[in-house]
Write a protein that holds these residues in place. Structure first.
Motif, PDB file in Angstrom:
ATOM      1  N   CYS A 117       0.829  -1.211   0.000  1.00 58.88           N
ATOM      2  CA  CYS A 117       0.000   0.000   0.000  1.00 58.88           C
ATOM      3  C   CYS A 117       0.858   1.254   0.000  1.00 58.88           C
ATOM      4  CB  CYS A 117      -0.938  -0.003   1.201  1.00 58.88           C
ATOM      5  SG  CYS A 117      -2.237  -1.236   1.061  1.00 58.88           S
ATOM      6  N   GLY A 118       1.997   1.186   0.691  1.00 58.64           N
ATOM      7  CA  GLY A 118       2.905   2.329   0.687  1.00 58.64           C
ATOM      8  C   GLY A 118       3.386   2.651  -0.721  1.00 58.64           C
ATOM      9  N   SER A 119       3.742   1.626  -1.475  1.00 60.15           N
ATOM     10  CA  SER A 119       4.188   1.833  -2.866  1.00 60.15           C
ATOM     11  C   SER A 119       3.070   2.431  -3.711  1.00 60.15           C
ATOM     12  CB  SER A 119       4.643   0.505  -3.478  1.00 60.15           C
ATOM     13  OG  SER A 119       5.760  -0.017  -2.795  1.00 60.15           O
ATOM     14  N   MET A 120       1.851   1.937  -3.526  1.00 55.11           N
ATOM     15  CA  MET A 120       0.708   2.444  -4.298  1.00 55.11           C
ATOM     16  C   MET A 120       0.393   3.891  -3.929  1.00 55.11           C
ATOM     17  SD  MET A 120      -1.546  -1.064  -4.037  1.00 55.11           S
ATOM     18  CE  MET A 120      -2.976  -0.597  -5.018  1.00 55.11           C
ATOM     19  N   LEU A 121       0.498   4.209  -2.640  1.00 55.88           N
ATOM     20  CA  LEU A 121       0.241   5.585  -2.199  1.00 55.88           C
ATOM     21  C   LEU A 121       1.283   6.547  -2.759  1.00 55.88           C
ATOM     22  CD1 LEU A 121      -0.813   5.140   1.524  1.00 55.88           C
ATOM     23  CD2 LEU A 121      -2.165   6.259  -0.255  1.00 55.88           C
ATOM     24  N   ARG A 122       2.544   6.152  -2.735  1.00 55.10           N
ATOM     25  CA  ARG A 122       3.586   7.059  -3.240  1.00 55.10           C
ATOM     26  C   ARG A 122       3.432   7.308  -4.732  1.00 55.10           C
ATOM     27  NH1 ARG A 122       6.264   4.318   0.755  1.00 55.10           N
ATOM     28  NH2 ARG A 122       7.180   2.761  -0.614  1.00 55.10           N
ATOM     29  N   GLU A 123       2.882   6.328  -5.443  1.00 58.59           N
ATOM     30  CA  GLU A 123       2.582   6.560  -6.862  1.00 58.59           C
ATOM     31  C   GLU A 123       1.468   7.594  -6.993  1.00 58.59           C
ATOM     32  OE1 GLU A 123       3.596   6.331 -10.658  1.00 58.59           O
ATOM     33  OE2 GLU A 123       4.561   5.065  -9.128  1.00 58.59           O
ATOM     34  N   CYS A 124       0.470   7.501  -6.119  1.00 60.24           N
ATOM     35  CA  CYS A 124      -0.644   8.468  -6.135  1.00 60.24           C
ATOM     36  C   CYS A 124      -0.166   9.869  -5.789  1.00 60.24           C
ATOM     37  CB  CYS A 124      -1.722   8.044  -5.142  1.00 60.24           C
ATOM     38  SG  CYS A 124      -2.598   6.531  -5.573  1.00 60.24           S
ATOM     39  N   ILE A 125       0.786   9.959  -4.859  1.00 63.35           N
ATOM     40  CA  ILE A 125       1.251  11.252  -4.366  1.00 63.35           C
ATOM     41  C   ILE A 125       2.004  12.036  -5.433  1.00 63.35           C
ATOM     42  CG2 ILE A 125       2.858  12.277  -2.669  1.00 63.35           C
ATOM     43  CD1 ILE A 125       1.959  10.008  -0.746  1.00 63.35           C
ATOM     44  N   LYS A 126       2.354  11.396  -6.524  1.00 54.82           N
ATOM     45  CA  LYS A 126       3.003  12.116  -7.630  1.00 54.82           C
ATOM     46  C   LYS A 126       2.051  13.115  -8.287  1.00 54.82           C
ATOM     47  CE  LYS A 126       6.257   8.387  -8.670  1.00 54.82           C
ATOM     48  NZ  LYS A 126       6.681   7.352  -9.641  1.00 54.82           N
ATOM     49  N   TYR A 127       0.760  13.019  -7.962  1.00 47.56           N
ATOM     50  CA  TYR A 127      -0.240  13.883  -8.584  1.00 47.56           C
ATOM     51  C   TYR A 127      -0.828  14.843  -7.540  1.00 47.56           C
ATOM     52  CZ  TYR A 127       0.512  10.275 -11.992  1.00 47.56           C
ATOM     53  OH  TYR A 127       1.129   9.414 -12.862  1.00 47.56           O
ATOM     54  N   PRO A 128      -0.790  16.143  -7.805  1.00 48.13           N
ATOM     55  CA  PRO A 128      -1.153  17.136  -6.783  1.00 48.13           C
ATOM     56  C   PRO A 128      -2.569  17.016  -6.239  1.00 48.13           C
ATOM     57  CG  PRO A 128      -0.865  18.165  -8.953  1.00 48.13           C
ATOM     58  CD  PRO A 128      -0.343  16.780  -9.054  1.00 48.13           C
ATOM     59  N   THR A 129      -3.527  16.647  -7.076  1.00 47.33           N
ATOM     60  CA  THR A 129      -4.908  16.547  -6.580  1.00 47.33           C
ATOM     61  C   THR A 129      -5.054  15.437  -5.545  1.00 47.33           C
ATOM     62  OG1 THR A 129      -5.433  15.123  -8.484  1.00 47.33           O
ATOM     63  CG2 THR A 129      -5.994  17.480  -8.663  1.00 47.33           C
ATOM     64  N   LEU A 130      -4.342  14.349  -5.748  1.00 46.65           N
ATOM     65  CA  LEU A 130      -4.427  13.229  -4.809  1.00 46.65           C
ATOM     66  C   LEU A 130      -3.664  13.544  -3.521  1.00 46.65           C
ATOM     67  CD1 LEU A 130      -4.071  10.194  -7.262  1.00 46.65           C
ATOM     68  CD2 LEU A 130      -6.098  11.523  -6.638  1.00 46.65           C
ATOM     69  N   THR A 131      -2.538  14.237  -3.655  1.00 49.80           N
ATOM     70  CA  THR A 131      -1.794  14.679  -2.478  1.00 49.80           C
ATOM     71  C   THR A 131      -2.646  15.622  -1.638  1.00 49.80           C
ATOM     72  OG1 THR A 131       0.351  14.464  -3.563  1.00 49.80           O
ATOM     73  CG2 THR A 131       0.234  15.981  -1.707  1.00 49.80           C
ATOM     74  N   LYS A 132      -3.282  16.558  -2.291  1.00 51.47           N
ATOM     75  CA  LYS A 132      -4.128  17.539  -1.588  1.00 51.47           C
ATOM     76  C   LYS A 132      -5.220  16.837  -0.787  1.00 51.47           C
ATOM     77  CE  LYS A 132      -7.287  21.407  -2.566  1.00 51.47           C
ATOM     78  NZ  LYS A 132      -6.777  22.342  -1.553  1.00 51.47           N
ATOM     79  N   TYR A 133      -5.830  15.830  -1.386  1.00 50.92           N
ATOM     80  CA  TYR A 133      -6.895  15.119  -0.671  1.00 50.92           C
ATOM     81  C   TYR A 133      -6.348  14.432   0.581  1.00 50.92           C
ATOM     82  CZ  TYR A 133     -10.296  11.771   0.829  1.00 50.92           C
ATOM     83  OH  TYR A 133     -11.155  11.051   1.628  1.00 50.92           O
ATOM     84  N   ILE A 134      -5.231  13.714   0.434  1.00 46.54           N
ATOM     85  CA  ILE A 134      -4.690  12.982   1.588  1.00 46.54           C
ATOM     86  C   ILE A 134      -4.310  13.950   2.706  1.00 46.54           C
ATOM     87  CG2 ILE A 134      -2.864  11.451   2.415  1.00 46.54           C
ATOM     88  CD1 ILE A 134      -2.734  10.247  -0.399  1.00 46.54           C
ATOM     89  N   LEU A 135      -3.639  15.053   2.361  1.00 45.79           N
ATOM     90  CA  LEU A 135      -3.224  16.016   3.372  1.00 45.79           C
ATOM     91  C   LEU A 135      -4.418  16.565   4.154  1.00 45.79           C
ATOM     92  CD1 LEU A 135      -0.497  18.073   1.467  1.00 45.79           C
ATOM     93  CD2 LEU A 135      -0.124  16.561   3.416  1.00 45.79           C
ATOM     94  N   GLU A 136      -5.503  16.820   3.465  1.00 50.95           N
ATOM     95  CA  GLU A 136      -6.658  17.460   4.099  1.00 50.95           C
ATOM     96  C   GLU A 136      -7.651  16.459   4.687  1.00 50.95           C
ATOM     97  OE1 GLU A 136      -8.211  20.129   1.169  1.00 50.95           O
ATOM     98  OE2 GLU A 136      -6.582  21.587   1.462  1.00 50.95           O
ATOM     99  N   SER A 137      -7.395  15.174   4.495  1.00 53.19           N
ATOM    100  CA  SER A 137      -8.304  14.162   5.026  1.00 53.19           C
ATOM    101  C   SER A 137      -7.917  13.798   6.455  1.00 53.19           C
ATOM    102  CB  SER A 137      -8.266  12.898   4.163  1.00 53.19           C
ATOM    103  OG  SER A 137      -7.042  12.210   4.360  1.00 53.19           O
ATOM    104  N   SER A 138      -8.862  13.206   7.159  1.00 55.37           N
ATOM    105  CA  SER A 138      -8.567  12.754   8.526  1.00 55.37           C
ATOM    106  C   SER A 138      -7.534  11.625   8.513  1.00 55.37           C
ATOM    107  CB  SER A 138      -9.853  12.286   9.213  1.00 55.37           C
ATOM    108  OG  SER A 138     -10.463  11.235   8.469  1.00 55.37           O
TER     109      SER A 138
END
Length: 336
Positions: A142-163
Motif C-alpha cells: 500500500c505504501g508503494s501504491m500511495l507514493r505513486e498516487c502522491i506524484k499527482y497534486p490533486t491526490l496529495t491535496k486530498y490525503i493532506l486534508e483528510s482525517s
C-alpha cells in the motif's frame, strides 16, 4: 509448439476488453468460488496483465494496447477491485498488482491521466490504502501504491486534508521498523512533492500540524526523534517553505524543543537540532520573546553549543556554531 500450448494460447484473453473482463470476473469470483481456485485465477490474470503492460523481456509492450486496457480498467471499476481485494491476495500476486498499478497511473489518454481521474472520483480508495498501514501483510504494498498516487497534486491535496493524514503520525512510530520507515517515506513525499499544495495546507492547518509534529520531536522513541528532527531541519530550510519557517521561528515553545534536543544523548539528533536552532538565533528580526528566552538561557545554551559534537572535515558546521555563539553573546539584557 505443442497441442496443449496452442490450445492455452487460443483460450487466453487477447483483446483489452477480454483481458479486463477476465480480471473483473476473477476478482468477483473470490467471493463466490473456492478460495484456492479463485486466487489462482486472479494470479494468472494479473500475471498476464503485467506482461501486457510491461512487456515480457523479449518484446516491448504495445502502447496502443496499454492505453486501451487503461481505459477499460477505469470503465469497469477494476482499480477499485485492486484496492479492495489487496488484503486477500498472496505475496507474489500483490507484487504484480502493485507493478500494474504504478504503470496504469502513468498512462495519459487524450491529455488526461485516466486512472488518476478515476481515483479523484473514488477518493475513498486513498483512505483505504492509508488505513492498510495497520495490516502487516499489505502495508509495504500500500505504501508503494500511495507514493505513486502522491506524484499527482490533486491526490496529495486530498490525503493532506483528510482525517487519514493524521494516521501517519502514529504509523512512523509503529514497532515494525520496516513499516514505520515506509510510512515515513510516504509522509515525506506528501510534504515535499508539490510545493504549492503543501504551502496552502500548512498555512491553513499550521497549529494542528505542528502540534502533532511536536509529539514526534519529543517522542521517547530514539528513531522517531532522530528521523523527525532530521526531516524538520531539511524541510524548514527549503526555499518554498520560507513562510512557514518564518512563522515557526517566532514561537518560544519551538525554541524550547530545539534546546531540549540539543541536550539529547545522540550526536546526530543534536546536530540536526542545531540546524533548526541556528535559524531562531540568526533571524535578524527576532521576536522579543525569542530574544528574552535566549538571554534567560544564555549560559546553558553557550555550554551546549560549545560541546556540540563535530567531526573532522566539518569546517562549515564549526563556523556556523561559532557564529551562533557570537550572536548569543552579543544579545543585550533588556535592563541594560
Amino acid at each position: 509448439m505443442s497441442f496443449f500450448f496452442r490450445m492455452a494460447s487460443r483460450l487466453r484473453p487477447s483483446t483489452p476488453e477480454e483481458v479486463v473482463r477476465s480480471i473483473n470476473d476473477s476478482f468477483h469470483a473470490l467471493h463466490t468460488k473456492t478460495g484456492a481456485r479463485a486466487l489462482e485465477e486472479v494470479e494468472k490474470n494479473l500475471s498476464s496483465l503485467r506482461q501486457m503492460l510491461a512487456g515480457d523481456g523479449d518484446a516491448e509492450p504495445n502502447q496502443e494496447q496499454v492505453l486501451q486496457i487503461t481505459l477499460e480498467i477505469c470503465k469497469e471499476d477494476v482499480l477499485s477491485l485492486f484496492v479492495q481485494n489487496l488484503p486477500s491476495l498472496g505475496w507474489g500476486v500483490r507484487k504484480d498488482l502493485v507493478h500494474c498499478w504504478c504503470i496504469l497511473l502513468k498512462q495519459k489518454v487524450d491529455e488526461s491521466y485516466c486512472c488518476v481521474k478515476y481515483i479523484e472520483n473514488h477518493l475513498e480508495l486513498l483512505d483505504f490504502l492509508v488505513g492498510c498501514y495497520k495490516n502487516l501483510d499489505v502495508a509495504l504494498n500500500c505504501g508503494s501504491m500511495l507514493r505513486e498516487c502522491i506524484k499527482y497534486p490533486t491526490l496529495t491535496k486530498y490525503i493532506l486534508e483528510s482525517s487519514s493524514f493524521e494516521l501517519f503520525f502514529e504509523y512512523v512510530e509503529l514497532p515494525n521498523f520496516d513499516i514505520a520507515s515506509d510510512a515515513l517515506s510516504t509522509f515525506k513525499d506528501l510534504l515535499t512533492k508539490h510545493e504549492t499544495v503543501v504551502a496552502e495546507f500548512l498555512s491553513s492547518h499550521y497549529e494542528q500540524f505542528f502540534e502533532l509534529y511536536t509529539r514526534l520531536l519529543t517522542s521517547a522513541n530514539y528513531v522517531t526523534r532522530r528521523q523527525s528532527v532530521k526531516f524538520l531541519s531539511e524541510f524548514l530550510l527549503e526555499a518554498p517553505n520560507s513562510r512557514i519557517m518564518k512563522r515557526y521561528i517566532t514561537e518560544v515553545r519551538f525554541l524550547n524543543i530545539m534546546t531540549t534536543l540539543l541536550k539529547d544523548s545522540s550526536k546526530n539528533i543534536r546536530i540536526c537540532a542545531f540546524h533548526v536552532f541556528k535559524v531562531f538565533v540568526a533571524n535578524p528580526n527576532k521576536h522579543r520573546s525569542i530574544i528574552e528566552a535566549l538571554i534567560e538561557n544564555r549560559r546553558e545554551l553557550l555550554k551546549l553549543l560549545q560541546n556540540l559534537p563535530t567531526s573532522k572535515g566539518e569546517d562549515e558546521l564549526d563556523e556556523e556554531r561559532d557564529l551562533i555563539i557570537q550572536e548569543i553573546q552579543k544579545l543585550a539584557c533588556p535592563s541594560a
